[in-house]
Design an enzyme around this catalytic site. Structure first.
Site, short mmCIF file in Angstrom:
data_model
loop_
_atom_site.label_atom_id
_atom_site.label_comp_id
_atom_site.label_asym_id
_atom_site.label_seq_id
_atom_site.Cartn_x
_atom_site.Cartn_y
_atom_site.Cartn_z
N GLU A 2 -1.70 -8.86 3.61
CA GLU A 2 -1.53 -9.27 5.02
C GLU A 2 -2.86 -9.40 5.74
O GLU A 2 -2.97 -10.09 6.73
CB GLU A 2 -0.59 -8.29 5.74
CG GLU A 2 -1.20 -7.01 6.28
CD GLU A 2 -1.55 -5.99 5.21
OE1 GLU A 2 -1.25 -6.23 4.03
OE2 GLU A 2 -2.15 -4.94 5.56
N CYS A 15 0.84 -1.20 0.00
CA CYS A 15 0.00 0.00 0.00
C CYS A 15 0.87 1.25 0.00
O CYS A 15 1.58 1.50 -0.97
CB CYS A 15 -0.99 -0.04 1.16
SG CYS A 15 -2.36 1.11 0.94
N HIS A 49 -3.85 -5.07 0.31
CA HIS A 49 -3.38 -5.52 1.63
C HIS A 49 -3.42 -7.05 1.75
O HIS A 49 -4.32 -7.59 2.40
CB HIS A 49 -4.23 -4.89 2.73
CG HIS A 49 -3.91 -3.45 2.98
ND1 HIS A 49 -2.89 -3.05 3.81
CD2 HIS A 49 -4.43 -2.31 2.45
CE1 HIS A 49 -2.81 -1.72 3.81
NE2 HIS A 49 -3.74 -1.26 2.99
#
Ligand code: MN
Length: 260
Positions: A231, A122, A229
Site C-alpha cells: 500500500e 504485515c 507494505h
C-alpha cells in the site's frame, strides 16, 4: 482514482481499525486506520469502510460488521500480544493491544465462516497465521537475525525497496505476478512467522529465510497475506497494484455469489 461508483461492481472492503494510545495520555485512545490502505482500496475499485475495534467484544456485532462487507483487509500495526500464540512476553516485544488483537481474530473467524476473501498486510499476515494456530518470532533476534534486519531506516516513507523475496511456484503470489521469480519489496517489521498455521502455505521467503507471503490452501476461500507494505508502494507506481486488484476481484466474485 475511482471516478464513478456502480453498486453492482464495486465491492465494499472492511478495513479493521486499531487502538493507538496517545503518547502523553494513554487513556486517550484513538481508533485508527492508515490512510494508505484506504487509498489502495479506492485505487483498485473497492469502497473502503473502517470497522472499529469494539469496546466490548461481541460476536453478534462482529457478525453484523462482516455482513456489511464483501472483503476484509487486515492492516499493519503494532506487535501482536504473545499469549495469543502461547508465549510470555520477551524483552524485545514492543507495544501491543490485546483488545485490537482479539477483535481482529474474531473478524477473521467470522469472515472465514462466510468464505469471504481476506487480505492481510504485515501484522495482518501475522495475525492470520495466529488465527490459524501458528506462532511468531517476537523479534527477528529469535530467528537468528539482527533485530533491525528487516526494518528500513530513514524517513519512514516505506516506499523504497529493502530486500528481495523468492516467489514460490504455483503460489497465489506467483499467480498474481506470473513470470516473476523474485520481487523487490520494502520491509518494516521486527516480528515474523515462526510456525505456520494449519493448512497455510508459504508463497515467498526472503534470502535470510523469513516468510514474506502466505495463502490458505482451500479452494472455497481466498486468504492471502504479505509481510511487506504494497500500500506504500502503490502511492508512487502501479507495480504492486495487482495484489489489490486480485483481492478486489475476489471480493466482486464473493459479492455476486452472495446476491444469488
Ligand atoms: Mn521483510
Amino acid at each position: 482514482m475511482l471516478s464513478s461508483v456502480n453498486n453492482e461492481y464495486n465491492p465494499i472492503i472492511g478495513i479493521n481499525g486499531m487502538h493507538i494510545p496517545d503518547e502523553e495520555d494513554e487513556l486517550d485512545i484513538k481508533d485508527k486506520a492508515n490512510i494508505h490502505y484506504i487509498g489502495a482500496i479506492q485505487k483498485s475499485g473497492g469502497i473502503p469502510i473502517v470497522l472499529p475495534v469494539l469496546e466490548e467484544l461481541n460476536i453478534e456485532i462482529v457478525k453484523k460488521q462482516i455482513e456489511i462487507i464483501d472483503g476484509l483487509l487486515i492492516e499493519g500495526g503494532i506487535d501482536i500480544f504473545p499469549s495469543l500464540y502461547g508465549e510470555e512476553p520477551k524483552p524485545e516485544l514492543e507495544k501491543t493491544d490485546i483488545k485490537t488483537d482479539n477483535f481482529i481474530i474474531e473478524l477473521i473467524n467470522q469472515a472465514k465462516i462466510k468464505k469471504m476473501p481476506i487480505l492481510g498486510i504485515c501484522k495482518g499476515m501475522q495475525i492470520i497465521n495466529i488465527a490459524f494456530g501458528g506462532t511468531l518470532y517476537q523479534d527477528l533476534k529469535y530467528a537468528g537475525l539482527k533485530s533491525d534486519s528487516h526494518r528500513q531506516l530513514g524517513d519512514h516513507r516505506r516506499d523504497y525497496y529493502k530486500h528481495t523475496i523468492n516467489v514460490e511456484k504455483n503460489s497465489f503470489l506467483n499467480k498474481i505476478f506470473p513470470n516473476k521469480e523474485k520481487l523487490n519489496v520494502n520491509s518494516y517489521h521486527h516480528q515474523a512467522i515462526k510456525d505456520l498455521g494449519k493448512d497455510l502455505i508459504i508463497d515467498a521467503k526472503s534470502d535470510d529465510g523469513i516468510i514474506e507471503a502466505i495463502h490458505w490452501n482451500n479452494n472455497s476461500q481466498w486468504i492471502f497475506g504479505v509481510q511487506w507494505h504494497p500500500e506504500r508502494q502503490v502511492i508512487i507506481n502501479d507495480e504492486f497494484m495487482p495484489i489489490f486488484n486480485a483481492f478486489i476481484e475476489q471480493a466482486r466474485i464473493y459479492k455476486s455469489n452472495i446476491k444469488k
